[in-house]
Write a protein that holds these residues in place. Structure first.
Motif, PDB file in Angstrom:
ATOM      1  N   TYR A  39       0.804  -1.233   0.000  1.00 26.01           N
ATOM      2  CA  TYR A  39       0.000   0.000   0.000  1.00 26.01           C
ATOM      3  C   TYR A  39       0.829   1.272   0.000  1.00 26.01           C
ATOM      4  CZ  TYR A  39       0.662   0.772   5.055  1.00 26.01           C
ATOM      5  OH  TYR A  39       1.195   1.025   6.284  1.00 26.01           O
ATOM      6  N   ALA A  40       1.961   1.253   0.718  1.00 22.65           N
ATOM      7  CA  ALA A  40       2.752   2.483   0.833  1.00 22.65           C
ATOM      8  C   ALA A  40       3.371   2.858  -0.512  1.00 22.65           C
ATOM      9  CB  ALA A  40       3.828   2.326   1.896  1.00 22.65           C
ATOM     10  N   SER A  41       3.965   1.854  -1.199  1.00 22.99           N
ATOM     11  CA  SER A  41       4.537   2.175  -2.524  1.00 22.99           C
ATOM     12  C   SER A  41       3.433   2.535  -3.507  1.00 22.99           C
ATOM     13  CB  SER A  41       5.375   1.039  -3.109  1.00 22.99           C
ATOM     14  OG  SER A  41       5.418  -0.057  -2.294  1.00 22.99           O
ATOM     15  N   ASP A  42       2.325   1.831  -3.447  1.00 24.69           N
ATOM     16  CA  ASP A  42       1.242   2.110  -4.397  1.00 24.69           C
ATOM     17  C   ASP A  42       0.741   3.557  -4.259  1.00 24.69           C
ATOM     18  OD1 ASP A  42       1.505  -0.526  -5.142  1.00 24.69           O
ATOM     19  OD2 ASP A  42      -0.277  -1.218  -4.089  1.00 24.69           O
ATOM     20  N   CYS A  43       0.561   3.990  -3.018  1.00 25.50           N
ATOM     21  CA  CYS A  43       0.068   5.363  -2.793  1.00 25.50           C
ATOM     22  C   CYS A  43       1.112   6.392  -3.226  1.00 25.50           C
ATOM     23  CB  CYS A  43      -0.282   5.565  -1.317  1.00 25.50           C
ATOM     24  SG  CYS A  43      -1.739   4.624  -0.829  1.00 25.50           S
ATOM     25  N   SER A  44       2.379   6.097  -2.975  1.00 24.63           N
ATOM     26  CA  SER A  44       3.443   7.035  -3.367  1.00 24.63           C
ATOM     27  C   SER A  44       3.509   7.165  -4.884  1.00 24.63           C
ATOM     28  CB  SER A  44       4.800   6.561  -2.857  1.00 24.63           C
ATOM     29  OG  SER A  44       4.756   6.414  -1.464  1.00 24.63           O
ATOM     30  N   LEU A  45       3.358   6.033  -5.567  1.00 26.85           N
ATOM     31  CA  LEU A  45       3.412   6.074  -7.031  1.00 26.85           C
ATOM     32  C   LEU A  45       2.224   6.857  -7.593  1.00 26.85           C
ATOM     33  CD1 LEU A  45       4.611   2.414  -7.489  1.00 26.85           C
ATOM     34  CD2 LEU A  45       5.853   4.427  -8.273  1.00 26.85           C
ATOM     35  N   ALA A  46       1.065   6.698  -6.971  1.00 25.85           N
ATOM     36  CA  ALA A  46      -0.112   7.463  -7.410  1.00 25.85           C
ATOM     37  C   ALA A  46       0.155   8.962  -7.229  1.00 25.85           C
ATOM     38  CB  ALA A  46      -1.348   7.037  -6.621  1.00 25.85           C
ATOM     39  N   ALA A  47       0.753   9.313  -6.100  1.00 24.48           N
ATOM     40  CA  ALA A  47       1.049  10.728  -5.832  1.00 24.48           C
ATOM     41  C   ALA A  47       2.038  11.274  -6.861  1.00 24.48           C
ATOM     42  CB  ALA A  47       1.627  10.879  -4.422  1.00 24.48           C
ATOM     43  N   GLN A  48       3.028  10.459  -7.188  1.00 26.16           N
ATOM     44  CA  GLN A  48       4.031  10.913  -8.156  1.00 26.16           C
ATOM     45  C   GLN A  48       3.395  11.164  -9.518  1.00 26.16           C
ATOM     46  OE1 GLN A  48       6.845  12.048  -7.815  1.00 26.16           O
ATOM     47  NE2 GLN A  48       7.847  11.989  -9.787  1.00 26.16           N
ATOM     48  N   ASN A  49       2.523  10.243  -9.951  1.00 26.01           N
ATOM     49  CA  ASN A  49       1.820  10.473 -11.223  1.00 26.01           C
ATOM     50  C   ASN A  49       1.037  11.777 -11.174  1.00 26.01           C
ATOM     51  OD1 ASN A  49       2.679   8.189 -12.540  1.00 26.01           O
ATOM     52  ND2 ASN A  49       0.623   7.380 -12.933  1.00 26.01           N
ATOM     53  N   MET A  50       0.410  12.034 -10.016  1.00 28.72           N
ATOM     54  CA  MET A  50      -0.406  13.263  -9.903  1.00 28.72           C
ATOM     55  C   MET A  50       0.448  14.520 -10.026  1.00 28.72           C
ATOM     56  SD  MET A  50      -3.195  12.529  -6.926  1.00 28.72           S
ATOM     57  CE  MET A  50      -3.943  10.917  -6.780  1.00 28.72           C
ATOM     58  N   ILE A  77       3.322  14.940 -11.468  1.00 27.85           N
ATOM     59  CA  ILE A  77       3.859  15.092 -12.829  1.00 27.85           C
ATOM     60  C   ILE A  77       2.742  15.564 -13.774  1.00 27.85           C
ATOM     61  CG2 ILE A  77       4.901  13.876 -14.802  1.00 27.85           C
ATOM     62  CD1 ILE A  77       6.777  14.376 -12.406  1.00 27.85           C
ATOM     63  N   ALA A  78       1.563  14.945 -13.640  1.00 22.52           N
ATOM     64  CA  ALA A  78       0.431  15.364 -14.484  1.00 22.52           C
ATOM     65  C   ALA A  78       0.104  16.830 -14.208  1.00 22.52           C
ATOM     66  CB  ALA A  78      -0.785  14.482 -14.214  1.00 22.52           C
ATOM     67  N   ALA A  79       0.091  17.202 -12.921  1.00 24.65           N
ATOM     68  CA  ALA A  79      -0.221  18.587 -12.559  1.00 24.65           C
ATOM     69  C   ALA A  79       0.785  19.533 -13.205  1.00 24.65           C
ATOM     70  CB  ALA A  79      -0.213  18.744 -11.037  1.00 24.65           C
ATOM     71  N   SER A  80       2.049  19.210 -13.076  1.00 24.06           N
ATOM     72  CA  SER A  80       3.093  20.068 -13.625  1.00 24.06           C
ATOM     73  C   SER A  80       2.919  20.238 -15.136  1.00 24.06           C
ATOM     74  CB  SER A  80       4.450  19.442 -13.288  1.00 24.06           C
ATOM     75  OG  SER A  80       5.473  20.280 -13.710  1.00 24.06           O
ATOM     76  N   SER A  81       2.530  19.150 -15.802  1.00 27.03           N
ATOM     77  CA  SER A  81       2.374  19.231 -17.261  1.00 27.03           C
ATOM     78  C   SER A  81       1.205  20.134 -17.641  1.00 27.03           C
ATOM     79  CB  SER A  81       2.197  17.839 -17.862  1.00 27.03           C
ATOM     80  OG  SER A  81       0.875  17.402 -17.640  1.00 27.03           O
ATOM     81  N   LEU A  82       0.291  20.366 -16.679  1.00 20.89           N
ATOM     82  CA  LEU A  82      -0.867  21.238 -16.935  1.00 20.89           C
ATOM     83  C   LEU A  82      -0.668  22.613 -16.297  1.00 20.89           C
ATOM     84  CD1 LEU A  82      -3.667  18.562 -16.233  1.00 20.89           C
ATOM     85  CD2 LEU A  82      -2.876  19.381 -18.464  1.00 20.89           C
ATOM     86  N   ASP A  83       0.595  22.916 -15.923  1.00 20.64           N
ATOM     87  CA  ASP A  83       0.947  24.199 -15.277  1.00 20.64           C
ATOM     88  C   ASP A  83       0.235  24.392 -13.939  1.00 20.64           C
ATOM     89  OD1 ASP A  83       2.820  24.978 -17.121  1.00 20.64           O
ATOM     90  OD2 ASP A  83       1.350  26.013 -18.386  1.00 20.64           O
ATOM     91  N   ILE A  84      -0.003  23.287 -13.256  1.00 26.56           N
ATOM     92  CA  ILE A  84      -0.595  23.348 -11.919  1.00 26.56           C
ATOM     93  C   ILE A  84       0.497  22.940 -10.931  1.00 26.56           C
ATOM     94  CG2 ILE A  84      -2.323  22.277 -10.377  1.00 26.56           C
ATOM     95  CD1 ILE A  84      -4.097  22.114 -12.993  1.00 26.56           C
ATOM     96  N   GLY A  85       0.688  23.781  -9.931  1.00 27.20           N
ATOM     97  CA  GLY A  85       1.754  23.533  -8.962  1.00 27.20           C
ATOM     98  C   GLY A  85       1.319  22.519  -7.914  1.00 27.20           C
ATOM     99  N   SER A  86       2.306  21.901  -7.278  1.00 25.97           N
ATOM    100  CA  SER A  86       2.003  20.902  -6.248  1.00 25.97           C
ATOM    101  C   SER A  86       3.109  20.867  -5.209  1.00 25.97           C
ATOM    102  CB  SER A  86       1.868  19.519  -6.888  1.00 25.97           C
ATOM    103  OG  SER A  86       3.129  19.100  -7.380  1.00 25.97           O
ATOM    104  N   CYS A  87       2.737  20.351  -4.057  1.00 25.06           N
ATOM    105  CA  CYS A  87       3.746  20.089  -3.024  1.00 25.06           C
ATOM    106  C   CYS A  87       3.219  18.954  -2.149  1.00 25.06           C
ATOM    107  CB  CYS A  87       3.996  21.339  -2.179  1.00 25.06           C
ATOM    108  SG  CYS A  87       5.432  21.186  -1.087  1.00 25.06           S
ATOM    109  N   ILE A  88       4.075  17.991  -1.868  1.00 24.26           N
ATOM    110  CA  ILE A  88       3.725  16.904  -0.947  1.00 24.26           C
ATOM    111  C   ILE A  88       3.887  17.479   0.464  1.00 24.26           C
ATOM    112  CG2 ILE A  88       4.346  14.561  -0.191  1.00 24.26           C
ATOM    113  CD1 ILE A  88       3.691  14.542  -3.162  1.00 24.26           C
ATOM    114  N   ILE A  89       2.899  17.218   1.339  1.00 15.34           N
ATOM    115  CA  ILE A  89       2.930  17.848   2.661  1.00 15.34           C
ATOM    116  C   ILE A  89       2.908  16.792   3.773  1.00 15.34           C
ATOM    117  CG2 ILE A  89       1.839  19.575   4.172  1.00 15.34           C
ATOM    118  CD1 ILE A  89       2.703  20.839   1.534  1.00 15.34           C
ATOM    119  N   ALA A  90       4.089  16.494   4.294  1.00 10.76           N
ATOM    120  CA  ALA A  90       4.190  15.469   5.342  1.00 10.76           C
ATOM    121  C   ALA A  90       3.472  15.891   6.629  1.00 10.76           C
ATOM    122  CB  ALA A  90       5.660  15.179   5.638  1.00 10.76           C
TER     123      ALA A  90
END
Ligand SMILES: Cc1cc2nc3c(=O)[nH]c(=O)nc-3n(C[C@H](O)[C@H](O)[C@H](O)COP(=O)(O)O)c2cc1C
Length: 174
Positions: free
Chosen positions: A95-106, A108-121
């Motif tokens: 589950y931990a790797s799966d969720c991290s990979l989903a976040a990474q896709n998000m 990258i997709a956001a960046s490609s659409l000029d939408i900024g992101s930040c992971i917030i621990a």
């Protein structure tokens, strides 16, 4: 680095965390694409052991921030208008790797659409804490799921961010 004139590689190499957001909400259609890219991530046995909830309720986000910081002036998610919480079913092996990979896709997709992101621990850690349980319940995160990644999304106040340096010596050949 050689980009091979490839838009995916350029997006990956140019993404950086955004820590200052406009108050404008993320376009619905773009958000839909970002979320779909998230669930398109590779995941163990295709179990998709995640629960993904996006929050645009400013009152809820402000209250959550206040519970963490004790101060409404500073924001752990930099006043981003959308926050996505990706939680994983703890009974699943990956589950931990799966969720991290989903976040990474998000992101990258956001960046490609000029939408900024930040992971917030800070958000992730708080929601998994005893004090955060109330908010986890409010978000209807299923029993037995752990919040794995919190992703702030929004339009950057300035697009002049540059990726932090990376140490290429961390890559080894054996
Ligand atoms: C697991 C994880 C937790 C993070 N938590 C925070 C955070 O709480 N606040 C923050 O501003 N950035 C946070 N970040 C963003 C990192 O600081 C950032 O990715 C790193 O400095 C590299 O910079 P870049 O994303 O601009 O390439 C987090 C990143 C990861 C992967």
């Amino acid at each position: 680095m050689e980009s091979f004139n490839n838009v995916v590689i350029e997006t990956i190499m140019n993404r950086s965390s955004v820590r200052s957001y406009k108050s404008d909400q993320v376009n619905d259609q773009a958000l839909g694409v970002i979320l779909k890219c998230g669930i398109q991530a590779p995941n163990g046995w295709n179990h998709q052991p995640w629960d993904i909830v996006y929050v645009q309720d400013k009152t809820f986000l402000d209250e959550l921030n206040l519970a963490i910081t004790g101060n409404s002036g500073s924001s752990v998610f930099y006043h981003a208008p959308t926050v996505v919480f990706i939680s994983g079913d703890k009974r699943d092996d990956y589950y931990a790797s799966d969720c991290s990979l989903a976040a990474q896709n998000m992101v990258i997709a956001a960046s490609s659409l000029d939408i900024g992101s930040c992971i917030i621990a800070y958000l992730t850690d708080f929601l998994n804490s005893e004090k955060g349980q109330k908010y986890k319940t409010q978000l209807k995160i299923p029993e037995g799921y752990e919040v794995c990644v919190s992703v702030a999304l929004g339009y950057a106040t300035s697009m002049t961010h540059s990726p932090g340096p990376r140490d290429a010596n961390k890559i080894r050949k054996y």
